[in-house]
Design a protein around this motif. Structure first.
Motif, mmCIF file in Angstrom:
data_model
loop_
_atom_site.group_PDB
_atom_site.id
_atom_site.type_symbol
_atom_site.label_atom_id
_atom_site.label_comp_id
_atom_site.label_asym_id
_atom_site.label_seq_id
_atom_site.Cartn_x
_atom_site.Cartn_y
_atom_site.Cartn_z
ATOM 1 N N SER A 35 0.847 -1.176 0.000
ATOM 2 C CA SER A 35 0.000 0.000 0.000
ATOM 3 C C SER A 35 0.891 1.238 0.000
ATOM 4 O O SER A 35 1.890 1.286 0.722
ATOM 5 N N THR A 37 0.696 5.763 -0.529
ATOM 6 C CA THR A 37 -0.064 6.976 -0.793
ATOM 7 C C THR A 37 0.793 7.904 -1.635
ATOM 8 O O THR A 37 2.019 7.966 -1.478
ATOM 9 N N TRP A 84 -12.522 8.095 1.416
ATOM 10 C CA TRP A 84 -11.815 7.569 0.248
ATOM 11 C C TRP A 84 -12.834 7.172 -0.812
ATOM 12 O O TRP A 84 -13.807 6.484 -0.522
ATOM 13 N N ARG A 134 -4.366 6.543 -3.032
ATOM 14 C CA ARG A 134 -3.931 5.353 -2.294
ATOM 15 C C ARG A 134 -3.989 4.184 -3.260
ATOM 16 O O ARG A 134 -5.022 3.914 -3.877
ATOM 17 N N TYR A 154 -13.143 1.381 0.832
ATOM 18 C CA TYR A 154 -11.777 1.462 1.348
ATOM 19 C C TYR A 154 -11.690 1.051 2.822
ATOM 20 O O TYR A 154 -10.777 0.329 3.206
ATOM 21 N N SER A 158 -9.236 -1.844 4.048
ATOM 22 C CA SER A 158 -8.100 -1.532 4.922
ATOM 23 C C SER A 158 -8.175 -2.338 6.217
ATOM 24 O O SER A 158 -7.150 -2.783 6.737
ATOM 25 N N ASP A 165 -3.620 3.800 7.882
ATOM 26 C CA ASP A 165 -3.643 5.098 7.188
ATOM 27 C C ASP A 165 -2.412 5.900 7.512
ATOM 28 O O ASP A 165 -1.807 5.856 8.492
#
Length: 165
Positions: A35, A37, A84, A134, A154, A158, A165
């Motif tokens: 993952s 960002t 998101w 993301r 999301y 997650s 996050d």
């Protein structure tokens, strides 16, 4: 004769209530969910034509196995918000309908803006300036399949995959 009928009934019931087993049939031991960002900037985009602009973000977590058998997801969080939005999606803007989608290949993730009105590229690009992208890559060996899993949500994804996050 009676035990045979009972066995036949039991086998029929068993086949009705059996579960589906998913076999990904992929070699390798990749089991890490990746993952990242990315802070999107309007100057990341290059106009392809009067309707489409593309931002390429090299991402070395995408290998051949991930591209061919895994799952690559994209989400966008608008500046100043906490929600998101799953990609692709469309948003009305500047007398245009702007479609935001993505594509990926080995070592690259691209964000694509497509407007329906020619020549609006710069305005459309500025719409996403300072937003957060993301990207989540899930190897085939750990993809969870089942009813009620919404890969466009999301928060659910997650939590399911333990992404912070």
């Amino acid at each position: 004769m009676r035990p045979f009928k009972l066995l036949l009934v039991l086998l029929s019931l068993l086949s009705l209530f059996s579960c589906t087993i998913y076999d990904n049939d992929v070699e390798g031991e990749a089991d890490t969910v990746y993952s990242s960002t990315i802070n999107v900037r309007s100057n990341d985009f290059i106009a392809e034509d009067d309707f489409i602009s593309v931002a390429d973000y090299g991402w070395d977590n995408l290998d051949e196995e991930m591209v061919d058998y895994g799952m690559v997801l994209g989400y966008l969080r608008f500046e100043g918000t906490t929600a998101w939005q799953a990609l692709p999606f469309s948003v009305p803007f500047e007398h245009d309908l702007v479609n935001l989608r993505y594509s990926f290949d080995i070592n690259n993730f691209s964000l694509i803006i497509e407007g329906e009105v020619g020549g609006n590229n710069q305005a459309n690009e500025e719409l996403f300036d300072r937003d957060v992208l993301r990207v989540i890559a899930i190897p085939s060996s750990v993809i969870v399949k089942g009813k009620g899993i919404d890969y466009r949500n999301y928060n659910q994804i997650s939590e399911l995959y333990g992404i912070d996050d």
